[in-house]
Motif scaffolding. Structure first.
Motif, PDB file in Angstrom:
ATOM      1  N   THR A  76       0.850  -1.183   0.000  1.00 43.45           N
ATOM      2  CA  THR A  76       0.000   0.000   0.000  1.00 43.45           C
ATOM      3  C   THR A  76       0.884   1.230   0.000  1.00 43.45           C
ATOM      4  O   THR A  76       2.004   1.214   0.534  1.00 43.45           O
ATOM      5  CB  THR A  76      -0.919   0.029   1.236  1.00 43.45           C
ATOM      6  N   VAL A  77       0.400   2.297  -0.621  1.00 37.77           N
ATOM      7  CA  VAL A  77       1.178   3.524  -0.772  1.00 37.77           C
ATOM      8  C   VAL A  77       0.402   4.691  -0.187  1.00 37.77           C
ATOM      9  O   VAL A  77      -0.802   4.828  -0.413  1.00 37.77           O
ATOM     10  CB  VAL A  77       1.497   3.796  -2.255  1.00 37.77           C
ATOM     11  N   THR A  78       1.119   5.511   0.569  1.00 41.85           N
ATOM     12  CA  THR A  78       0.531   6.742   1.090  1.00 41.85           C
ATOM     13  C   THR A  78       1.007   7.902   0.232  1.00 41.85           C
ATOM     14  O   THR A  78       2.210   8.151   0.127  1.00 41.85           O
ATOM     15  CB  THR A  78       0.935   6.972   2.562  1.00 41.85           C
ATOM     16  N   GLY A  79       0.122   8.577  -0.414  1.00 41.90           N
ATOM     17  CA  GLY A  79       0.505   9.667  -1.305  1.00 41.90           C
ATOM     18  C   GLY A  79      -0.124   9.488  -2.666  1.00 41.90           C
ATOM     19  O   GLY A  79      -0.117   8.381  -3.219  1.00 41.90           O
ATOM     20  N   ALA A  80      -0.666  10.555  -3.199  1.00 46.56           N
ATOM     21  CA  ALA A  80      -1.346  10.481  -4.489  1.00 46.56           C
ATOM     22  C   ALA A  80      -0.347  10.394  -5.637  1.00 46.56           C
ATOM     23  O   ALA A  80       0.750  10.946  -5.561  1.00 46.56           O
ATOM     24  CB  ALA A  80      -2.245  11.709  -4.671  1.00 46.56           C
ATOM     25  N   ALA A  84       2.382   0.802  -6.025  1.00 35.93           N
ATOM     26  CA  ALA A  84       3.419  -0.174  -5.664  1.00 35.93           C
ATOM     27  C   ALA A  84       2.834  -1.568  -5.736  1.00 35.93           C
ATOM     28  O   ALA A  84       1.621  -1.769  -5.633  1.00 35.93           O
ATOM     29  CB  ALA A  84       3.960   0.106  -4.266  1.00 35.93           C
ATOM     30  N   ALA A  85       3.714  -2.544  -5.917  1.00 37.93           N
ATOM     31  CA  ALA A  85       3.318  -3.950  -5.945  1.00 37.93           C
ATOM     32  C   ALA A  85       4.403  -4.763  -5.256  1.00 37.93           C
ATOM     33  O   ALA A  85       5.569  -4.349  -5.187  1.00 37.93           O
ATOM     34  CB  ALA A  85       3.111  -4.432  -7.383  1.00 37.93           C
ATOM     35  N   ALA A  86       4.036  -5.899  -4.706  1.00 33.97           N
ATOM     36  CA  ALA A  86       4.994  -6.754  -3.995  1.00 33.97           C
ATOM     37  C   ALA A  86       4.799  -8.186  -4.444  1.00 33.97           C
ATOM     38  O   ALA A  86       3.669  -8.645  -4.632  1.00 33.97           O
ATOM     39  CB  ALA A  86       4.787  -6.636  -2.493  1.00 33.97           C
TER      40      ALA A  86
END
Length: 242
Positions: A76-80, A84-86
């Protein structure tokens, strides 16, 4: 209609029942075989059902070994504006990135008219039509100027064609090559009319000459072009490659 039976006639022997018993005994092997066939069909159906269940079990067991079942990772990414992927080998944890500069799309476009002009000077007496160097190769035949037919002979020079244009129009239209612009220029005392449906040569198209309703017609763009399929030495580049 009632059946006629003579069972036991005179002698008292019941021959009808006797015959029925004999027939029943004769049918016993066939009846037993049909019974066995029915049992085998039931067994086949049951085995097919077992096979289907075993296939489902195998597929389900195989799926349990795939990535993303027990070792799945999510990001998960914080910021517009970011994503991301894992994958399964990603280490768990929280990560921070400091972005100092965002890449932008870039493109480098070369200059126009990189092709070599069809002639180095305005003197085109030595430039043959067969090797004119235009983007479209010339075809022999005829084209029309002010209703007059002009013959295109690929063995002749561009200067000879200019002479034909003047002769065909009685001097009303003259043609010249401008080495500075790499264009052909037609000049007339009145509006010049080019082409007709009976033209058999593509000279006007290859020279990029078209009607404009005036007495001055010039090629729409420079005529010399690059030949990408040739070697660098023969690609007709305006600047030779070293």
């Amino acid at each position: 209609m009632p059946s006629l039976q003579l069972s036991g006639l005179v002698s008292g022997f019941d021959w009808k029942s006797f015959v029925d018993q004999i027939i029943s005994l004769e049918r016993t092997p066939a009846t037993s075989l049909q019974t066995e066939i029915n049992k085998n069909l039931q067994r086949t159906t049951a085995l097919a059902g077992v096979e289907s269940r075993l296939t489902e079990l195998r597929d389900a067991s195989t799926a349990l070994n795939g990535d993303g079942v027990f070792n799945a990772r999510a990001a998960t990414v914080t910021g517009a504006g970011w994503s991301a992927a894992a994958d399964a080998s990603s280490a768990a944890g929280a990560y921070s990135f400091a972005v100092s500069q965002v890449a932008t799309t870039s493109r480098l476009v070369g200059a126009t008219n990189i092709g070599r002009p069809i002639a180095a000077t305005s003197d085109v007496t030595g430039v043959t039509l067969a090797a004119l160097g235009t983007g479209t190769a010339l075809t022999a035949g005829e084209f029309t100027v002010n209703g007059a037919r002009v013959t295109v002979d690929l063995a002749e020079s561009l200067d000879a064609l200019f002479t034909r244009i003047s002769a065909a129009t009685g001097g009303a239209v003259t043609a010249a090559y401008n080495a500075g612009t790499d264009k052909i220029e037609l000049t007339g005392a009145s509006p010049i009319v080019l082409g007709s449906t009976t033209d058999t040569s593509n000279f006007l198209g290859a020279a990029r000459l078209g009607n404009n309703g005036t007495g001055s017609v010039t090629s729409g763009s420079a005529l010399g072009t690059v030949t990408p399929g040739s070697t660098l030495a023969g690609a007709r580049l305006s600047t030779s490659i070293t």
